[in-house]
Design a protein around this motif. Structure first.
Motif, PDB file in Angstrom:
ATOM      1  N   ASN A   2       0.855  -1.181   0.000  1.00  0.00           N
ATOM      2  CA  ASN A   2       0.000   0.000   0.000  1.00  0.00           C
ATOM      3  C   ASN A   2       0.896   1.236   0.000  1.00  0.00           C
ATOM      4  N   ARG A  40      -5.768   5.221 -12.305  1.00  0.00           N
ATOM      5  CA  ARG A  40      -5.198   3.881 -12.081  1.00  0.00           C
ATOM      6  C   ARG A  40      -4.155   3.917 -10.972  1.00  0.00           C
ATOM      7  N   LEU A  41      -3.326   4.954 -10.956  1.00  0.00           N
ATOM      8  CA  LEU A  41      -2.344   5.092  -9.870  1.00  0.00           C
ATOM      9  C   LEU A  41      -3.058   5.177  -8.528  1.00  0.00           C
ATOM     10  N   SER A  43      -5.707   3.892  -7.613  1.00  0.00           N
ATOM     11  CA  SER A  43      -6.224   2.590  -7.170  1.00  0.00           C
ATOM     12  C   SER A  43      -5.116   1.733  -6.564  1.00  0.00           C
ATOM     13  N   CYS A  44      -3.864   2.144  -6.753  1.00  0.00           N
ATOM     14  CA  CYS A  44      -2.710   1.397  -6.215  1.00  0.00           C
ATOM     15  C   CYS A  44      -2.265   1.914  -4.854  1.00  0.00           C
ATOM     16  N   GLU A 153       1.785  -0.675 -10.612  1.00  0.00           N
ATOM     17  CA  GLU A 153       0.822  -1.738 -10.293  1.00  0.00           C
ATOM     18  C   GLU A 153       1.537  -3.018  -9.883  1.00  0.00           C
ATOM     19  N   GLY A 156       3.236  -2.620  -6.465  1.00  0.00           N
ATOM     20  CA  GLY A 156       2.238  -2.727  -5.410  1.00  0.00           C
ATOM     21  C   GLY A 156       1.754  -4.151  -5.204  1.00  0.00           C
ATOM     22  N   ASP A 157       1.739  -4.931  -6.279  1.00  0.00           N
ATOM     23  CA  ASP A 157       1.271  -6.320  -6.174  1.00  0.00           C
ATOM     24  C   ASP A 157       2.239  -7.222  -5.430  1.00  0.00           C
TER      25      ASP A 157
END
Length: 186
Positions: A2, A40-41, A43-44, A153, A156-157
């Motif tokens: 996060n 999109r950023l 959401s990360c 993304e 972050g994953d």
């Protein structure tokens, strides 16, 4: 992970500055493509503006983006001597991160910094920082791209820099910089 996503405006989002009807300050307008990438950023992780643009202008960007969570703002206190540094915003960013952590307001476990002006001093800082760091340096005339967002993304994953051969070839000298010590420990 996060992350907090430290996001520059000029050279990254490259908004159009349009004269404001009846006002003496411009209005910033993001392209639809850049707005989609910023969403999109967001959401990360949590976006934090790292820009010299005044708050009223970044507020206009926020109104366009309509994010679920309002971005934070890094307090930039750029001194004259900072202009001679490879990464002029580095001192302000490190002070802001330390202040957020000491006050208990840092609810992130990693840092992504996207700025078109990141030098070797930022890489050294990332190597020594206590949390994983991903540095993305877009080309100033191109700004944020799909490739940058994919890297964020993937970071972050799983906390590691993805292998994006096509993205790196497209971006040339603007390659990602992940702290070397972080790369080994993630």
């Amino acid at each position: 992970m996060n992350p907090v996503i430290l996001l520059d405006v000029d050279g990254v989002l490259n908004p159009l500055a349009r004269p404001d009807r009846g006002g003496d300050r411009p209005t910033l307008k993001l392209s639809d493509a850049k707005a989609t990438l910023v969403r999109r950023l967001a959401s990360c992780g949590r976006i934090a503006w790292v820009s010299t643009w005044p708050a009223d202008l970044t507020n206009g960007l926020e109104a366009q983006l309509q994010l679920e969570v309002d971005p934070l703002r890094v307090t930039l206190t750029v001194r004259g001597s900072d202009d001679d540094e490879p990464t002029p915003k580095l001192r302000s960013v490190t002070r802001w991160l330390a202040r957020m952590e000491s006050s208990g307001d840092a609810d992130w476990d990693s840092v992504v910094w996207i700025d078109d002006v990141l030098g070797p001093d930022a890489r050294a800082w990332a190597d020594g920082y206590s949390k994983p760091v991903l540095l993305e340096k877009p080309l100033w005339n191109e700004g944020l791209t799909e490739a940058h967002v994919i890297k964020v993304e993937m970071f972050g994953d799983n906390g590691s820099e993805p292998e994006c051969k096509v993205a790196n070839e497209m971006r040339g000298p603007s390659s990602s910089m992940l702290g070397e010590s972080r790369r080994r420990t993630l």
